[in-house]
Design a protein around this motif. Structure first.
Motif, mmCIF file in Angstrom:
data_model
loop_
_atom_site.group_PDB
_atom_site.id
_atom_site.type_symbol
_atom_site.label_atom_id
_atom_site.label_comp_id
_atom_site.label_asym_id
_atom_site.label_seq_id
_atom_site.Cartn_x
_atom_site.Cartn_y
_atom_site.Cartn_z
ATOM 1 N N LEU A 55 0.822 -1.215 0.000
ATOM 2 C CA LEU A 55 0.000 0.000 0.000
ATOM 3 C C LEU A 55 0.856 1.265 0.000
ATOM 4 N N ARG A 56 1.945 1.239 0.726
ATOM 5 C CA ARG A 56 2.845 2.409 0.741
ATOM 6 C C ARG A 56 3.555 2.574 -0.596
ATOM 7 N N ARG A 57 4.038 1.477 -1.136
ATOM 8 C CA ARG A 57 4.756 1.528 -2.407
ATOM 9 C C ARG A 57 3.864 2.065 -3.528
ATOM 10 N N ARG A 58 2.607 1.672 -3.497
ATOM 11 C CA ARG A 58 1.651 2.114 -4.520
ATOM 12 C C ARG A 58 0.996 3.449 -4.162
ATOM 13 N N LYS A 59 1.412 4.022 -3.047
ATOM 14 C CA LYS A 59 0.891 5.311 -2.561
ATOM 15 C C LYS A 59 -0.630 5.288 -2.369
ATOM 16 N N LYS A 60 -1.130 4.120 -1.947
ATOM 17 C CA LYS A 60 -2.556 3.987 -1.651
ATOM 18 C C LYS A 60 -2.862 4.438 -0.227
ATOM 19 N N ILE A 61 -1.836 4.407 0.634
ATOM 20 C CA ILE A 61 -1.959 4.986 1.970
ATOM 21 C C ILE A 61 -0.796 5.939 2.171
ATOM 22 N N LEU A 62 -1.049 6.963 2.956
ATOM 23 C CA LEU A 62 -0.051 7.964 3.296
ATOM 24 C C LEU A 62 -0.041 8.134 4.803
ATOM 25 N N GLU A 63 1.060 8.624 5.333
ATOM 26 C CA GLU A 63 1.123 8.916 6.759
ATOM 27 C C GLU A 63 1.030 10.420 6.939
ATOM 28 N N ASN A 71 -5.250 7.375 0.357
ATOM 29 C CA ASN A 71 -5.081 8.293 -0.758
ATOM 30 C C ASN A 71 -6.148 7.912 -1.795
ATOM 31 N N GLU A 72 -7.309 8.518 -1.693
ATOM 32 C CA GLU A 72 -8.477 8.156 -2.515
ATOM 33 C C GLU A 72 -8.175 8.176 -4.008
ATOM 34 N N ALA A 73 -7.301 9.057 -4.452
ATOM 35 C CA ALA A 73 -6.980 9.159 -5.870
ATOM 36 C C ALA A 73 -6.294 7.913 -6.413
ATOM 37 N N ARG A 74 -5.731 7.095 -5.534
ATOM 38 C CA ARG A 74 -4.974 5.911 -5.959
ATOM 39 C C ARG A 74 -5.722 4.593 -5.754
ATOM 40 N N ILE A 75 -6.999 4.654 -5.358
ATOM 41 C CA ILE A 75 -7.766 3.452 -5.063
ATOM 42 C C ILE A 75 -8.631 3.082 -6.262
ATOM 43 N N CYS A 76 -8.565 1.812 -6.672
ATOM 44 C CA CYS A 76 -9.435 1.361 -7.758
ATOM 45 C C CYS A 76 -10.858 1.226 -7.204
#
Length: 78
Positions: A55-63, A71-76
């Motif tokens: 999730l971090r690598r794909r920037k799907k979550i951020l701290e 990171n809503e913009a990165r979620i399918c």
């Protein structure tokens, strides 16, 4: 072997409950146990720690301020 849980279960929880990595780990363990395995659209049999890396690598979550947020913009959307 327990059924695999889609990572979207974790992301959906984080959407409404940003929390620290430790709190998320405790929530996951409470929901599915420490030996739970997860899958994504492209990967299978991930441990929770592997899910966090993914999730971090794909920037799907951020701290942000010590909490993990989605990171809503990165979620399918399926």
């Amino acid at each position: 072997m327990p059924a695999s849980i889609h990572v979207h279960e974790i992301l959906n929880h984080l959407k409404s409950n940003s929390m620290s990595e430790q709190a998320l780990s405790e929530w996951v363990n409470g929901q599915w146990g420490a030996s739970a395995r997860f899958h994504t659209c492209s990967q299978n049999r991930l441990s929770f720690s592997e899910v966090l890396v993914f999730l971090r690598r794909r920037k799907k979550i951020l701290e942000q301020a010590g909490s993990l947020v989605v990171n809503e913009a990165r979620i399918c959307q399926h």
